[in-house]
Design a protein around this motif. Structure first.
Motif, short mmCIF file in Angstrom:
data_model
loop_
_atom_site.label_atom_id
_atom_site.label_comp_id
_atom_site.label_asym_id
_atom_site.label_seq_id
_atom_site.Cartn_x
_atom_site.Cartn_y
_atom_site.Cartn_z
N GLY A 61 0.82 -1.20 0.00
CA GLY A 61 0.00 0.00 0.00
C GLY A 61 0.85 1.26 0.00
N GLU A 62 0.20 2.40 0.00
CA GLU A 62 0.92 3.68 -0.03
C GLU A 62 1.54 4.00 1.33
OE1 GLU A 62 -1.61 6.75 -1.48
OE2 GLU A 62 -2.09 5.70 -3.34
N GLN A 63 2.53 4.89 1.29
CA GLN A 63 3.19 5.43 2.47
C GLN A 63 3.97 4.39 3.28
OE1 GLN A 63 0.82 8.20 4.80
NE2 GLN A 63 -0.39 8.76 3.01
N PHE A 64 4.40 3.31 2.61
CA PHE A 64 5.36 2.44 3.30
C PHE A 64 6.67 3.19 3.44
CE2 PHE A 64 5.79 1.29 -1.23
CZ PHE A 64 7.17 1.37 -1.40
N ARG A 65 7.45 2.85 4.43
CA ARG A 65 8.67 3.59 4.74
C ARG A 65 9.92 2.87 4.23
NH1 ARG A 65 4.11 3.73 6.96
NH2 ARG A 65 4.70 2.53 8.81
N VAL A 66 10.87 3.65 3.75
CA VAL A 66 12.19 3.17 3.33
C VAL A 66 13.23 4.05 4.01
CG1 VAL A 66 13.79 2.87 1.41
CG2 VAL A 66 11.35 2.33 1.11
N ALA A 67 14.16 3.43 4.72
CA ALA A 67 15.17 4.18 5.48
C ALA A 67 16.53 4.07 4.83
CB ALA A 67 15.23 3.68 6.92
N GLY A 68 17.35 5.11 5.03
CA GLY A 68 18.72 5.12 4.54
C GLY A 68 19.67 5.40 5.69
N LEU A 69 20.72 4.59 5.80
CA LEU A 69 21.72 4.75 6.85
C LEU A 69 23.07 4.91 6.19
CD1 LEU A 69 22.49 4.71 9.89
CD2 LEU A 69 22.64 2.21 9.72
N ALA A 70 23.48 6.15 5.99
CA ALA A 70 24.73 6.40 5.27
C ALA A 70 25.15 7.85 5.47
CB ALA A 70 24.56 6.12 3.77
N ARG A 71 26.43 8.08 5.30
CA ARG A 71 26.91 9.45 5.20
C ARG A 71 26.43 10.03 3.86
NH1 ARG A 71 30.90 10.29 9.18
NH2 ARG A 71 31.74 8.36 10.05
N ASN A 72 26.61 11.30 3.67
CA ASN A 72 26.11 11.95 2.46
C ASN A 72 26.57 11.22 1.20
OD1 ASN A 72 25.10 13.84 4.19
ND2 ASN A 72 26.26 15.57 3.38
N CYS A 73 25.63 10.92 0.35
CA CYS A 73 25.93 10.31 -0.95
C CYS A 73 24.75 10.57 -1.88
CB CYS A 73 26.20 8.81 -0.82
SG CYS A 73 24.79 7.83 -0.23
N VAL A 74 25.00 10.43 -3.16
CA VAL A 74 23.95 10.67 -4.16
C VAL A 74 22.76 9.75 -3.93
CG1 VAL A 74 23.38 10.53 -6.60
CG2 VAL A 74 25.54 11.54 -5.90
N ASP A 75 23.02 8.50 -3.58
CA ASP A 75 21.93 7.54 -3.50
C ASP A 75 20.99 7.76 -2.32
OD1 ASP A 75 22.29 6.22 -5.88
OD2 ASP A 75 23.67 4.73 -5.06
N LEU A 76 21.40 8.52 -1.31
CA LEU A 76 20.43 8.93 -0.30
C LEU A 76 19.37 9.84 -0.93
CD1 LEU A 76 22.47 9.68 2.96
CD2 LEU A 76 20.71 7.92 2.66
N LEU A 77 19.81 10.73 -1.81
CA LEU A 77 18.87 11.59 -2.51
C LEU A 77 18.03 10.78 -3.49
CD1 LEU A 77 21.22 14.63 -3.27
CD2 LEU A 77 19.68 14.31 -1.33
N VAL A 78 18.64 9.81 -4.14
CA VAL A 78 17.90 8.94 -5.06
C VAL A 78 16.78 8.23 -4.31
CG1 VAL A 78 18.07 6.84 -6.46
CG2 VAL A 78 19.79 8.63 -6.70
#
Length: 362
Positions: free
Chosen positions: A71-88
């Motif tokens: 369904g909508e609004q499922f969450r995806v988390a990122g654990l990293a220092r600054n990188c392009v793929d956090l923005l992706v």
């Protein structure tokens, strides 16, 4: 449609969306596909707006294929220092009506586990440096999926290469797009909901305050788990069609080197007082950026004296400004660097224009 929203149906080729409801990269990929969107200091790589848009579309397809049935609004988390793929990840989530959760890598395992329990994400994508922390999160959340950024059989790079891009889903401007957790200074970290409309108008606000344009080159070493790094700097720059130069963390010597690097051509730099002092931007005759500094801002009045002494001593001019809800101080004479509290470098002619318009130093 709200009167301030711009219909982008022509750009979306039938998949109607608006600048308020959707991420700005798709728009920039249509109007300036070959412009450089991001540069990464750690490996020297860069992506055009077209390439960044394609990577986001592939990531959106990957996430939608894995978790769309939830369904909508499922969450995806990122654990990293600054990188392009956090923005992706952030933009990909927005395109499929999911919610991005940037995790503070400075927190310990127990603190991160509490956030995971609170937001209940389907996935954590992690940087190799934080693999032990990521694997530890699964102990308390057995259904949590994790995999690393980068290559390898299970890495994000490999997965995206095997995934075809998908068109964005039409979004609601008032639905959550990012869940940003506080640092937990006075208690457990608390999740702050940022809607698409929040994000759009925050970026608009910072574009005016910082005078960010398609010609801007913004250097970011503030973390993407904070609203300044993720929204004020990254999103604003990309919305305005500028180039975002990403440093994975704040390193004083690196910051000075980047601001002095004519090849990078940094025009805007956002900072807060303590890092600015650490980099020697507030004191020390040999550390400050070379060239002509047009405007520089610090985040609190505590920096005023050192800023004044440093820049007046160097023959620069300094003025007090208001930025957002904080005091800011500006020093000037020529190349653009910005801070929100901001440093903005510009060419020497800008100081003349400032003086002609009555904006003199004090």
């Amino acid at each position: 449609m709200h009167t301030t929203e711009v219909d982008m149906a022509g750009f979306a080729k039938g998949n109607s969306f608006t600048l308020v409801a959707e991420d700005p990269v798709g728009y920039r990929a249509k109007v300036s596909p070959n412009a450089v969107a991001v540069r990464t200091l750690t490996d020297g790589s860069s992506l055009t707006y077209a390439a960044l848009d394609d990577r986001i579309a592939r990531c959106a397809a990957l996430l939608h294929g894995l978790f769309g049935a939830r369904g909508e609004q499922f969450r995806v988390a990122g654990l990293a220092r600054n990188c392009v793929d956090l923005l992706v990840l952030a933009f990909a989530c927005q395109r499929i009506r999911a919610v991005f959760v940037p995790l503070n890598w400075r927190l310990n395992a127990a603190e991160l586990a509490a956030i995971i329990a609170d937001c209940d994400p389907e996935l954590v994508v992690y940087e190799a440096e934080f693999e032990p922390l990521a694997k530890g999160l699964v102990d308390n959340a057995p259904r949590l999926m994790i995999f690393p950024f980068g290559g390898g059989v299970e890495g994000l790079d490999t997965r995206l290469a095997a995934t075809s891009p998908m068109p964005r889903l039409r979004g609601d401007a008032d639905q959550p797009a990012i869940l940003l957790y506080t640092s937990g200074t006075t208690g457990m970290p608390k999740g702050v909901i940022l809607t698409r409309r929040n994000l759009f108008y925050s970026a608009v606000n910072f574009s005016f305050v910082g005078e960010v344009t398609p010609g801007s080159v913004t250097f970011c070493d503030l973390p993407f788990f904070h609203t300044i790094g993720l929204v004020a700097i990254a999103r604003t720059t990309l919305m305005m069609g500028g180039t975002l130069v990403i440093s994975d963390r704040f390193v004083p010597e690196r910051t000075i080197a980047c601001l002095n690097d004519e090849a990078l051509g940094v025009t805007h730099y956002f900072a807060v007082p303590h890092p600015a002092r650490s980099a020697g931007l507030c004191s020390g005759p040999d550390a400050a950026p070379e060239g002509d500094l047009h405007r520089r801002r610090a985040a609190s009045p505590s920096a005023r004296c050192s800023l004044s002494r440093r820049w007046r001593g160097a023959g620069e001019w300094l003025r007090h400004e208001r930025g957002g809800n904080r005091d800011a101080y500006a020093a000037g004479s020529g190349r653009h660097c910005n801070a929100a509290w901001q440093y903005r470098f510009s060419r020497a002619a800008d100081r003349t224009e400032d003086l002609r318009s009555g904006r003199s130093g004090s």
